[in-house]
Design a protein around this motif. Structure first.
Motif, PDB file in Angstrom:
ATOM      1  N   LEU A 129       0.632  -3.371   9.807  1.00  0.00           N
ATOM      2  CA  LEU A 129       1.373  -2.860   8.663  1.00  0.00           C
ATOM      3  C   LEU A 129       2.776  -2.447   9.075  1.00  0.00           C
ATOM      4  CD1 LEU A 129      -1.165  -0.600   6.702  1.00  0.00           C
ATOM      5  CD2 LEU A 129      -0.400  -2.912   6.158  1.00  0.00           C
ATOM      6  N   THR A 130       3.737  -2.777   8.207  1.00  0.00           N
ATOM      7  CA  THR A 130       5.101  -2.299   8.358  1.00  0.00           C
ATOM      8  C   THR A 130       5.312  -1.198   7.344  1.00  0.00           C
ATOM      9  OG1 THR A 130       5.919  -4.428   9.142  1.00  0.00           O
ATOM     10  CG2 THR A 130       7.525  -2.910   8.190  1.00  0.00           C
ATOM     11  N   PHE A 131       5.777  -0.040   7.803  1.00  0.00           N
ATOM     12  CA  PHE A 131       5.937   1.120   6.945  1.00  0.00           C
ATOM     13  C   PHE A 131       7.401   1.380   6.626  1.00  0.00           C
ATOM     14  CE2 PHE A 131       1.772   3.155   6.761  1.00  0.00           C
ATOM     15  CZ  PHE A 131       1.095   2.489   7.757  1.00  0.00           C
ATOM     16  N   GLY A 132       7.629   1.976   5.459  1.00  0.00           N
ATOM     17  CA  GLY A 132       8.938   2.496   5.133  1.00  0.00           C
ATOM     18  C   GLY A 132       9.174   3.814   5.856  1.00  0.00           C
ATOM     19  N   THR A 133      10.334   4.400   5.619  1.00  0.00           N
ATOM     20  CA  THR A 133      10.700   5.628   6.330  1.00  0.00           C
ATOM     21  C   THR A 133      10.126   6.891   5.689  1.00  0.00           C
ATOM     22  OG1 THR A 133      12.774   5.612   5.124  1.00  0.00           O
ATOM     23  CG2 THR A 133      12.806   4.712   7.347  1.00  0.00           C
ATOM     24  N   GLY A 134       9.548   6.742   4.516  1.00  0.00           N
ATOM     25  CA  GLY A 134       8.884   7.875   3.885  1.00  0.00           C
ATOM     26  C   GLY A 134       9.778   8.650   2.927  1.00  0.00           C
ATOM     27  N   PHE A 154       4.464   7.185   2.167  1.00  0.00           N
ATOM     28  CA  PHE A 154       4.962   5.973   2.816  1.00  0.00           C
ATOM     29  C   PHE A 154       4.490   4.749   2.047  1.00  0.00           C
ATOM     30  CE2 PHE A 154       6.559   7.730   6.731  1.00  0.00           C
ATOM     31  CZ  PHE A 154       5.788   8.850   6.981  1.00  0.00           C
ATOM     32  N   PHE A 162      -4.793   6.609   3.055  1.00  0.00           N
ATOM     33  CA  PHE A 162      -4.546   5.587   2.050  1.00  0.00           C
ATOM     34  C   PHE A 162      -4.637   6.176   0.649  1.00  0.00           C
ATOM     35  CE2 PHE A 162      -4.512   1.703  -0.154  1.00  0.00           C
ATOM     36  CZ  PHE A 162      -5.577   1.673  -1.033  1.00  0.00           C
ATOM     37  N   LYS A 195       0.846  11.611   3.496  1.00  0.00           N
ATOM     38  CA  LYS A 195       0.675  12.318   4.766  1.00  0.00           C
ATOM     39  C   LYS A 195       1.033  13.789   4.614  1.00  0.00           C
ATOM     40  CE  LYS A 195       1.860  12.234   9.672  1.00  0.00           C
ATOM     41  NZ  LYS A 195       2.049  13.682   9.759  1.00  0.00           N
ATOM     42  N   TYR A 220       0.611   5.273   1.322  1.00  0.00           N
ATOM     43  CA  TYR A 220      -0.097   6.270   2.101  1.00  0.00           C
ATOM     44  C   TYR A 220       0.534   7.625   1.847  1.00  0.00           C
ATOM     45  CZ  TYR A 220      -2.741   2.966   4.969  1.00  0.00           C
ATOM     46  OH  TYR A 220      -3.622   2.003   5.413  1.00  0.00           O
ATOM     47  N   GLU A 249      -1.484  16.072   9.935  1.00  0.00           N
ATOM     48  CA  GLU A 249      -2.603  15.177   9.662  1.00  0.00           C
ATOM     49  C   GLU A 249      -2.118  13.738   9.714  1.00  0.00           C
ATOM     50  OE1 GLU A 249      -4.899  18.092   6.440  1.00  0.00           O
ATOM     51  OE2 GLU A 249      -4.734  15.937   6.082  1.00  0.00           O
ATOM     52  N   GLY A 250      -3.060  12.805   9.876  1.00  0.00           N
ATOM     53  CA  GLY A 250      -2.691  11.407   9.827  1.00  0.00           C
ATOM     54  C   GLY A 250      -2.507  10.946   8.390  1.00  0.00           C
ATOM     55  N   PRO A 251      -1.776   9.845   8.187  1.00  0.00           N
ATOM     56  CA  PRO A 251      -1.634   9.297   6.832  1.00  0.00           C
ATOM     57  C   PRO A 251      -2.990   8.878   6.268  1.00  0.00           C
ATOM     58  CG  PRO A 251      -0.060   8.291   8.342  1.00  0.00           C
ATOM     59  CD  PRO A 251      -1.030   9.065   9.174  1.00  0.00           C
ATOM     60  N   LEU A 281       0.840  -1.196   0.000  1.00  0.00           N
ATOM     61  CA  LEU A 281       0.000   0.000   0.000  1.00  0.00           C
ATOM     62  C   LEU A 281       0.872   1.242   0.000  1.00  0.00           C
ATOM     63  CD1 LEU A 281      -1.101  -2.010   2.655  1.00  0.00           C
ATOM     64  CD2 LEU A 281      -3.142  -0.794   1.967  1.00  0.00           C
ATOM     65  N   SER A 293      -3.232   0.698  -3.593  1.00  0.00           N
ATOM     66  CA  SER A 293      -2.635  -0.575  -3.195  1.00  0.00           C
ATOM     67  C   SER A 293      -2.368  -1.429  -4.428  1.00  0.00           C
ATOM     68  CB  SER A 293      -3.575  -1.335  -2.244  1.00  0.00           C
ATOM     69  OG  SER A 293      -4.786  -1.680  -2.908  1.00  0.00           O
TER      70      SER A 293
END
Lengths: 115, 111
Positions: free
Chosen positions: B99-104, B89, B46, B38, B36, B42-44, B34, B49
């Motif tokens: 969910l595992t996220f990247g560093t952005g 992200f 979606f 941001k 996201y 604010e929050g991330p 996925l 995907s």
């Protein structure tokens, strides 16, 4: 529309204080999560919960605990706040078993500063 | 061990051109990925995907490509608009529906 509400946008606390971050979702989601976001580190999972009174450690649980007494509410607790817990805290909720078709929904975050 | 990696912390693109954001992963068992977006304070949210059985998914100006042999996915935004300026992200299911996220990657669109 799913709404995830975090009770505070900004918080300033002193070292050693006990801090409560509250999160409420209105979509009857089973899963709830607490992440923190730090520059260069992305979003890291602190704790998550699949159901009422259930909790699982994420990748960085040290110094934190959680409480889920009701399905819609998930609280993050900093037992004794420290300066390295200064961060943006993000709560999220999601439907169980939904996979790619129903991703996580996030609140707007709480920026916590510990002095 | 970071399972999802975004190696570019920032990217600047001229308005109207194509933005390409990259993400690498290590776990070949991920079922889907996925993206996201941001904005500050604010929050991330979606964005788009892709299932691991596909190699492309398109939604308007946004297209995600998946190269399973290289364990690489990319997000293409075309044409880029000022409102696309945000942190992006990539994320993958880390097991047990978390969910595992990247560093952005911080994308800046230059007017």
């Amino acid at each position: 529309d799913v709404k995830v509400t975090q009770s505070s946008r900004y918080l300033v606390k002193r070292t050693g204080e006990k801090v409560f971050l509250e999160c409420v979702q209105d979509m009857d989601h089973e899963n709830m999560f607490w992440y923190r976001q730090d520059p260069g580190l992305g979003l890291r999972l602190i704790y998550f919960s699949y159901d009422v009174k259930m909790k699982e450690k994420g990748d960085i649980p040290e110094g934190y605990s959680v409480s889920r007494e009701k399905k819609e509410r998930f609280s993050l607790i900093l037992e004794s706040a420290s300066t390295n817990q200064t961060s943006m805290y993000l709560c999220a909720s999601g439907k169980q078993g939904a996979g790619e078709n129903s991703p996580l929904h996030f609140g707007n975050g709480t920026r916590l500063t510990v002095t | 061990d970071q399972q999802v990696k975004q190696n570019s912390p920032s990217l600047s693109v001229q308005e109207g051109r194509i933005s390409i954001l990259n993400c690498d992963y290590t776990n070949s068992m991920f079922d889907y990925f996925l993206w996201y977006k941001k904005y500050p304070a604010e929050g991330p949210t979606f964005l788009i995907s892709i299932s691991s059985i596909k190699d492309k998914n398109e939604d308007g100006r946004f297209t995600v490509f998946l190269n399973k042999s290289a364990k690489h996915l990319s997000l293409h935004i075309v044409p880029s608009q000022p409102g696309d300026s945000a942190v992006y992200f990539c994320a993958a299911p880390g097991g047990n529906e978390k969910l595992t996220f990247g560093t952005g990657t911080r994308l800046t669109i230059i007017p």
